[in-house]
Enzyme design. Structure first.
Site, short mmCIF file in Angstrom:
data_model
loop_
_atom_site.label_atom_id
_atom_site.label_comp_id
_atom_site.label_asym_id
_atom_site.label_seq_id
_atom_site.Cartn_x
_atom_site.Cartn_y
_atom_site.Cartn_z
N SER A 7 0.86 -1.18 0.00
CA SER A 7 0.00 0.00 0.00
C SER A 7 0.89 1.23 0.00
O SER A 7 1.47 1.60 1.03
CB SER A 7 -0.90 -0.03 1.25
OG SER A 7 -1.63 1.16 1.33
N HIS A 30 -0.39 -1.07 -4.67
CA HIS A 30 -1.77 -0.72 -4.31
C HIS A 30 -1.81 0.79 -4.04
O HIS A 30 -1.16 1.28 -3.12
CB HIS A 30 -2.17 -1.52 -3.07
CG HIS A 30 -3.55 -1.32 -2.58
ND1 HIS A 30 -4.66 -1.94 -3.13
CD2 HIS A 30 -4.06 -0.56 -1.56
CE1 HIS A 30 -5.74 -1.61 -2.47
NE2 HIS A 30 -5.42 -0.74 -1.53
N ASP A 32 -4.04 3.84 -2.93
CA ASP A 32 -5.28 4.23 -2.24
C ASP A 32 -5.67 5.65 -2.63
O ASP A 32 -4.90 6.59 -2.44
CB ASP A 32 -5.07 4.16 -0.73
CG ASP A 32 -5.11 2.72 -0.22
OD1 ASP A 32 -6.09 2.02 -0.52
OD2 ASP A 32 -4.17 2.31 0.47
N MET A 34 -8.56 8.52 -1.97
CA MET A 34 -9.65 8.89 -1.04
C MET A 34 -10.13 10.29 -1.38
O MET A 34 -9.33 11.17 -1.71
CB MET A 34 -9.13 8.88 0.41
CG MET A 34 -8.51 7.56 0.83
SD MET A 34 -8.01 7.61 2.56
CE MET A 34 -7.08 6.08 2.68
N HIS A 63 -7.31 1.55 -5.74
CA HIS A 63 -8.45 1.36 -4.84
C HIS A 63 -9.15 2.70 -4.70
O HIS A 63 -8.69 3.60 -4.01
CB HIS A 63 -7.89 0.86 -3.48
CG HIS A 63 -8.93 0.67 -2.43
ND1 HIS A 63 -8.61 0.53 -1.09
CD2 HIS A 63 -10.29 0.57 -2.50
CE1 HIS A 63 -9.73 0.38 -0.39
NE2 HIS A 63 -10.75 0.41 -1.22
N MET A 65 -11.57 4.90 -3.27
CA MET A 65 -12.47 5.16 -2.14
C MET A 65 -13.11 6.52 -2.38
O MET A 65 -12.77 7.53 -1.77
CB MET A 65 -11.67 5.14 -0.83
CG MET A 65 -11.23 3.75 -0.42
SD MET A 65 -9.99 3.74 0.89
CE MET A 65 -8.51 3.81 -0.09
N MET A 134 -12.45 -5.42 2.09
CA MET A 134 -11.93 -4.54 3.14
C MET A 134 -12.08 -5.24 4.48
O MET A 134 -13.19 -5.67 4.84
CB MET A 134 -12.70 -3.21 3.18
CG MET A 134 -12.46 -2.29 2.00
SD MET A 134 -10.73 -1.99 1.60
CE MET A 134 -10.13 -1.29 3.14
N GLY A 139 -10.19 4.11 4.87
CA GLY A 139 -9.93 5.53 5.14
C GLY A 139 -8.62 5.81 5.86
O GLY A 139 -8.06 6.88 5.69
N PHE A 140 -8.15 4.85 6.61
CA PHE A 140 -6.94 5.09 7.40
C PHE A 140 -6.08 3.84 7.46
O PHE A 140 -6.61 2.72 7.57
CB PHE A 140 -7.31 5.52 8.83
CG PHE A 140 -8.11 6.77 8.88
CD1 PHE A 140 -7.49 8.02 8.85
CD2 PHE A 140 -9.50 6.72 8.91
CE1 PHE A 140 -8.25 9.18 8.86
CE2 PHE A 140 -10.27 7.87 8.92
CZ PHE A 140 -9.63 9.12 8.90
N ASP A 172 -7.55 -6.23 2.42
CA ASP A 172 -6.97 -4.90 2.64
C ASP A 172 -7.32 -4.40 4.04
O ASP A 172 -8.49 -4.11 4.31
CB ASP A 172 -7.51 -3.94 1.56
CG ASP A 172 -6.84 -2.58 1.59
OD1 ASP A 172 -5.91 -2.37 2.38
OD2 ASP A 172 -7.29 -1.71 0.81
N GLY A 194 0.40 -2.93 4.32
CA GLY A 194 0.58 -1.52 4.66
C GLY A 194 1.44 -1.33 5.88
O GLY A 194 2.49 -1.97 6.02
N SER A 195 0.95 -0.47 6.78
CA SER A 195 1.76 -0.11 7.95
C SER A 195 1.88 -1.26 8.95
O SER A 195 2.81 -1.29 9.75
CB SER A 195 1.14 1.11 8.63
OG SER A 195 -0.16 0.80 9.08
C1 DX5 Z 1 -7.15 1.39 4.31
C2 DX5 Z 1 -6.26 1.28 3.10
C3 DX5 Z 1 -5.18 0.26 3.19
C4 DX5 Z 1 -4.25 0.38 4.34
C5 DX5 Z 1 -3.70 -0.98 4.67
O1 DX5 Z 1 -8.17 2.31 4.06
O2 DX5 Z 1 -7.07 0.96 1.99
O3 DX5 Z 1 -4.50 0.12 1.96
O4 DX5 Z 1 -3.26 1.33 4.17
O5 DX5 Z 1 -2.60 -0.98 5.49
P1 DX5 Z 1 -2.59 -1.18 7.09
O6 DX5 Z 1 -3.96 -1.51 7.58
O7 DX5 Z 1 -1.62 -2.31 7.32
O8 DX5 Z 1 -2.06 0.10 7.60
ZN ZN Z 2 -6.62 0.08 -0.04
#
Ligand code: DX5
Ligand code: ZN
Length: 223
Positions: A7, A30, A32, A34, A63, A65, A134, A139-140, A172, A194-195
């Protein structure tokens, strides 16, 4: 083999080129997007895709959103996105939107929120290459996975098995060592990292982490 999709919004943007090169063994990036309406946050846009394409050949999934994907799909296709994934919750005519994505020469997907039911999936599956489940409310980054998500993945897997189609099941949200095995066992084959599971490692470990998750099905799911 399992596909790993870092991500990119979770990367270090002050050193983005080094980050992308260190992620070079990923199966897809990926992105994101938003809009501040569908989700209460802002993130990436199409210009980052154009830039990434200048230095990397890793395929890109987007993705979306956002509330009004139909208005913006072309911009993401033109920027070089390979897979375009709007949310099922906002699509008024999903087959029309998915066919449009395919008419632009791209793969089409839908993203589905944790509390959204699966009733429409059998009616759009012919137009789908990817279903993005999801596992957190979008969103975060850095949220905790919601309950019963593996069960949902398994239900989607059953729906797909009834067709003779190959459809990727992407997951995700908080994908990490503790959560990924059960999701993969339930049928997920694309992990958005992701994180929680990838960018919490130093950059010199990205390749090793990616490889570990790419092989998670062979190592951890034998029994
Ligand atoms: C959430 C995002 C994800 C997110 C996934 O809204 O779509 O791509 O960054 O990474 P995590 O949950 O591991 O931080
Ligand atoms: Zn995503």
């Amino acid at each position: 083999m399992i596909k790993v999709a870092p991500s990119i919004m979770c990367a270090d943007f002050l050193e983005l080129k080094a980050e992308l090169l260190a992620l070079g063994s990923a199966d897809q990036f990926h992105i994101d997007v938003m809009d501040g309406h569908f989700v209460p946050n802002f993130s990436l846009n199409s210009s980052i895709i154009t830039k990434i394409k200048q230095i990397s050949s890793v395929p890109i999934d987007v993705h979306l959103m956002m509330d009004n994907p139909d208005e913006h799909i072309k911009a993401f296709a033109d920027a070089g996105a390979d897979i375009i994934i709007p949310h099922i919750e906002v699509m008024k005519h999903p087959n029309r939107t998915l066919s449009y994505i395919k008419s632009l020469g791209k793969k089409a997907g839908v993203s589905i929120n944790p509390a959204t039911d699966l009733s429409s999936i059998p009616y759009i599956i012919d137009n789908l290459d990817t279903i993005c489940v999801m596992t957190v409310d979008p969103g975060f980054a850095g949220q905790k996975m919601l309950p019963n998500m593996a069960q949902k993945v398994a239900q989607i897997n059953e729906i797909i098995k009834k067709t003779n189609k190959t459809v990727d099941i992407m997951v995700d949200g908080q994908i990490m060592e503790e959560t990924a095995p059960l999701l993969v066992k339930s049928g997920a084959n694309v992990l958005v990292m992701g994180s929680s599971g990838l960018f919490n490692h130093p950059r010199n470990e990205y390749a090793e982490v990616i490889s570990k998750f790419q092989h998670i099905d062979e190592k951890n799911l034998k029994n």
